[in-house]
Design a protein around this motif. Sequence first.
Motif, PDB file in Angstrom:
ATOM      1  N   LEU A 269      -5.657   9.283  12.938  1.00 43.41           N
ATOM      2  CA  LEU A 269      -5.713  10.578  13.014  1.00 43.41           C
ATOM      3  C   LEU A 269      -6.980  11.263  12.472  1.00 43.41           C
ATOM      4  O   LEU A 269      -7.461  11.986  12.725  1.00 43.41           O
ATOM      5  N   VAL A 270      -7.291  10.496  11.316  1.00 43.52           N
ATOM      6  CA  VAL A 270      -8.857  10.956  10.652  1.00 43.52           C
ATOM      7  C   VAL A 270      -9.995  10.888  11.652  1.00 43.52           C
ATOM      8  O   VAL A 270     -10.567  11.679  11.856  1.00 43.52           O
ATOM      9  N   THR A 271      -9.780   9.474  12.167  1.00 41.12           N
ATOM     10  CA  THR A 271     -10.872   9.282  13.133  1.00 41.12           C
ATOM     11  C   THR A 271     -10.751  10.353  14.406  1.00 41.12           C
ATOM     12  O   THR A 271     -12.116  10.907  14.726  1.00 41.12           O
ATOM     13  N   ILE A 272      -9.747  10.581  14.839  1.00 41.99           N
ATOM     14  CA  ILE A 272      -9.703  11.505  16.122  1.00 41.99           C
ATOM     15  C   ILE A 272     -10.273  12.882  15.663  1.00 41.99           C
ATOM     16  O   ILE A 272     -10.968  13.451  16.542  1.00 41.99           O
ATOM     17  N   VAL A 273      -9.698  13.418  14.368  1.00 38.24           N
ATOM     18  CA  VAL A 273     -10.003  14.774  14.131  1.00 38.24           C
ATOM     19  C   VAL A 273     -11.566  14.811  13.981  1.00 38.24           C
ATOM     20  O   VAL A 273     -12.269  15.652  14.464  1.00 38.24           O
TER      21      VAL A 273
ATOM     22  N   SER B 145       0.891  -1.214  -0.015  1.00 40.45           N
ATOM     23  CA  SER B 145      -0.113  -0.013  -0.013  1.00 40.45           C
ATOM     24  C   SER B 145       1.096   1.229  -0.064  1.00 40.45           C
ATOM     25  O   SER B 145       2.080   1.118   0.446  1.00 40.45           O
ATOM     26  N   TRP B 146       0.443   2.378  -0.324  1.00 43.54           N
ATOM     27  CA  TRP B 146       1.270   3.429  -0.719  1.00 43.54           C
ATOM     28  C   TRP B 146       1.917   4.058   0.417  1.00 43.54           C
ATOM     29  O   TRP B 146       3.282   4.336   0.476  1.00 43.54           O
ATOM     30  N   VAL B 147       1.174   4.117   1.442  1.00 42.68           N
ATOM     31  CA  VAL B 147       2.024   4.847   2.770  1.00 42.68           C
ATOM     32  C   VAL B 147       2.383   3.709   3.786  1.00 42.68           C
ATOM     33  O   VAL B 147       2.917   3.948   4.791  1.00 42.68           O
ATOM     34  N   GLY B 148       2.130   2.398   3.245  1.00 36.22           N
ATOM     35  CA  GLY B 148       2.624   1.087   3.977  1.00 36.22           C
ATOM     36  C   GLY B 148       1.826   1.087   5.397  1.00 36.22           C
ATOM     37  O   GLY B 148       0.698   1.863   5.598  1.00 36.22           O
ATOM     38  N   GLN B 149       2.488   0.743   6.399  1.00 35.95           N
ATOM     39  CA  GLN B 149       1.889   0.735   7.686  1.00 35.95           C
ATOM     40  C   GLN B 149       1.656   1.727   8.378  1.00 35.95           C
ATOM     41  O   GLN B 149       0.869   2.124   9.493  1.00 35.95           O
TER      42      GLN B 149
ATOM     43  N   TRP C  95      -0.544   3.754   7.398  1.00 36.88           N
ATOM     44  CA  TRP C  95      -2.113   3.688   7.501  1.00 36.88           C
ATOM     45  C   TRP C  95      -2.700   3.652   8.669  1.00 36.88           C
ATOM     46  O   TRP C  95      -3.906   4.083   9.157  1.00 36.88           O
ATOM     47  N   ILE C  96      -2.234   2.969   9.664  1.00 37.38           N
ATOM     48  CA  ILE C  96      -2.456   2.826  11.014  1.00 37.38           C
ATOM     49  C   ILE C  96      -2.643   3.987  11.838  1.00 37.38           C
ATOM     50  O   ILE C  96      -3.659   4.620  12.087  1.00 37.38           O
ATOM     51  N   THR C  97      -1.478   5.252  11.558  1.00 39.78           N
ATOM     52  CA  THR C  97      -1.382   6.139  11.958  1.00 39.78           C
ATOM     53  C   THR C  97      -2.324   7.225  11.496  1.00 39.78           C
ATOM     54  O   THR C  97      -3.241   7.862  12.053  1.00 39.78           O
ATOM     55  N   LEU C  98      -2.522   7.095  10.065  1.00 37.66           N
ATOM     56  CA  LEU C  98      -3.442   7.866   9.436  1.00 37.66           C
ATOM     57  C   LEU C  98      -4.764   7.784   9.727  1.00 37.66           C
ATOM     58  O   LEU C  98      -5.483   8.855   9.851  1.00 37.66           O
TER      59      LEU C  98
ATOM     60  N   THR D 233       1.587  -1.506  16.688  1.00 37.50           N
ATOM     61  CA  THR D 233       0.335  -0.669  16.111  1.00 37.50           C
ATOM     62  C   THR D 233       0.223   0.525  17.128  1.00 37.50           C
ATOM     63  O   THR D 233       0.151   1.526  16.592  1.00 37.50           O
ATOM     64  N   PHE D 234       0.347   0.310  18.336  1.00 35.69           N
ATOM     65  CA  PHE D 234       0.385   1.483  19.388  1.00 35.69           C
ATOM     66  C   PHE D 234       1.547   2.317  19.146  1.00 35.69           C
ATOM     67  O   PHE D 234       1.429   3.529  18.910  1.00 35.69           O
ATOM     68  N   ALA D 235       2.511   1.746  18.809  1.00 32.06           N
ATOM     69  CA  ALA D 235       3.782   2.655  18.778  1.00 32.06           C
ATOM     70  C   ALA D 235       3.585   3.417  17.437  1.00 32.06           C
ATOM     71  O   ALA D 235       4.045   4.528  17.441  1.00 32.06           O
ATOM     72  N   HIS D 236       2.900   2.915  16.410  1.00 29.04           N
ATOM     73  CA  HIS D 236       2.674   3.777  15.245  1.00 29.04           C
ATOM     74  C   HIS D 236       1.624   5.088  15.607  1.00 29.04           C
ATOM     75  O   HIS D 236       1.632   5.998  15.158  1.00 29.04           O
TER      76      HIS D 236
END
Lengths: 281, 255
Positions: free
Chosen positions: A66-70, A54-58, A60-63, A140-143
Amino acid sequence: MTPVSHEPMEELLDRPKMRDQLVAASVDLGRGLARWRLWWLLGVGDIRQRYQRSWVGQFWITLSMLVTIVALGVVYSYLFHMSLREYLPSLTLGMIGWALISSMVTEACTVFTGAGNYLQQVPLPKTMFVHRMLVRNLVTFAHNVTIVPLLYLAFGIAPGWPALLVLIGLAIVTLNGFWIGLLLGMLGARFRDMPQMIASLMQIAFFVTPVMWRQDQLAPGVSWLVDINPLANLLRLVRDPLLGHVPTLLAYVMGIALMVVGFSVTLPFFARFRARIPYWL
Amino acid sequence: MASIELDQVTIEFPIYNARGRSLTGELFRRTVGGLIQSDKSSSYVSVVALRDINLKLTDGDRLGLIGHNGAGKTTLLRVLAGVYEPLSGRAQINGTVASLTDITMGMDFEKTGYENIMMRGVFLGLEPKEMRRMIPEIEAFTELGEFLTLPLRTYSSGMLLRLAFAVTTAVIPEVLIMDELIGAGDAAFVVKATARLNEMISNSHILVIASHDVETIRRLCTKAALLQTGRIVRVGPVEEVISAYLTPNATTAAS
């Protein structure tokens, strides 16, 4: 074919084998830890495999976090009539902490069913697959935690020394994750509707645990409901330090009590049913 | 020094989701498979895959397992590999065991050939150092060259088999367990693979192989055991057991 006299399996199990079973269980625990290289690779491999190509790789976890939180932050700060400055920090850390705890619990159910191809081929220590699940979730948490510095910058937060307490919090959460993974892993192998059941329960738990809301928003009379919620206490141990608060003593007591009770239920259960896990797969 | 001792081993699989217990019982009773037991007083149903197995093997033994589908061969191999710990009876297996039942186990298709070689080493419990030492040999054996730097998903099935075969046979165990002979790839590779496999077989202390091919058993084994509905009905010299297998009436008499 001649009929064979037949003893039900439960009777076979009741023979005084307890000692052997306990020894075998301890050996499994020891060897499970000793195979750290394998469970580390498998756990990290799970993450890599999920996001490879996938384009941004793992990230995506962070991304996606981030989207959910915002999104939640904007909507709920309106609903609760709070400013983003007031609401977003606790939401962000609540979500990140909750993601860790809840995915440990939901993935616990598939610890052994997801390892069928290994467990039916080679006699690897069973506990190793619990470690694999924990590694996967901690990575995952670290991300997700990379969002936190952004939050500090955006709102000018300096958490100070209490932030270090997050390590103790993570240790308590992970140790609890171990018995949960072992117990639910076995139950999930035996009863295949466990994953669905636990997933729905965790959904409910999300709403009764102060992740999106804060305990001080509750009427004073019912705020004890949060104090006795074990998941809320585990969440405090991870969230509060990163917000710059020292978690309450109650949170530590509850987290450790949960651990003690959990291990003392799970270990005998594991000793008794460890050998049967491959039969259930 | 490797040894295997099975003492009154019974392996029973519970069937929890068999709603139509009597129906499935009827369906399977007269066809293939182990004994399906049901306890009338409870909803407890199980398949007895192995019953009262006694077996003793020591260094130098080459045992062939024969029997029809569902006779318990694979289950017995898994007991010997330590996968199924018997809930009744005792199994004692001394020595390093390798089971060549699924040679692609643990291979990750997103990882490169080299990464998969290292991964297999970790599975075997080897230090990365030791595994790295084996790489040149694996490289030479697979003849995959540059492909080893590419992810496995780019491999053809033949290439994958070459790699799986090479890493699986890289370390010779004391107890070697096989479910049918593994054969691999194109004509040129088959010759190489056979040679390698024979080397592995002759260097292992104990061999247990299950096969439907009587010729394989004749060629590789010094003794044989015939399994029927989860029991060893005959064990002894290869020819004797094979002839019992090929003449069904004789085996019934023996049981």
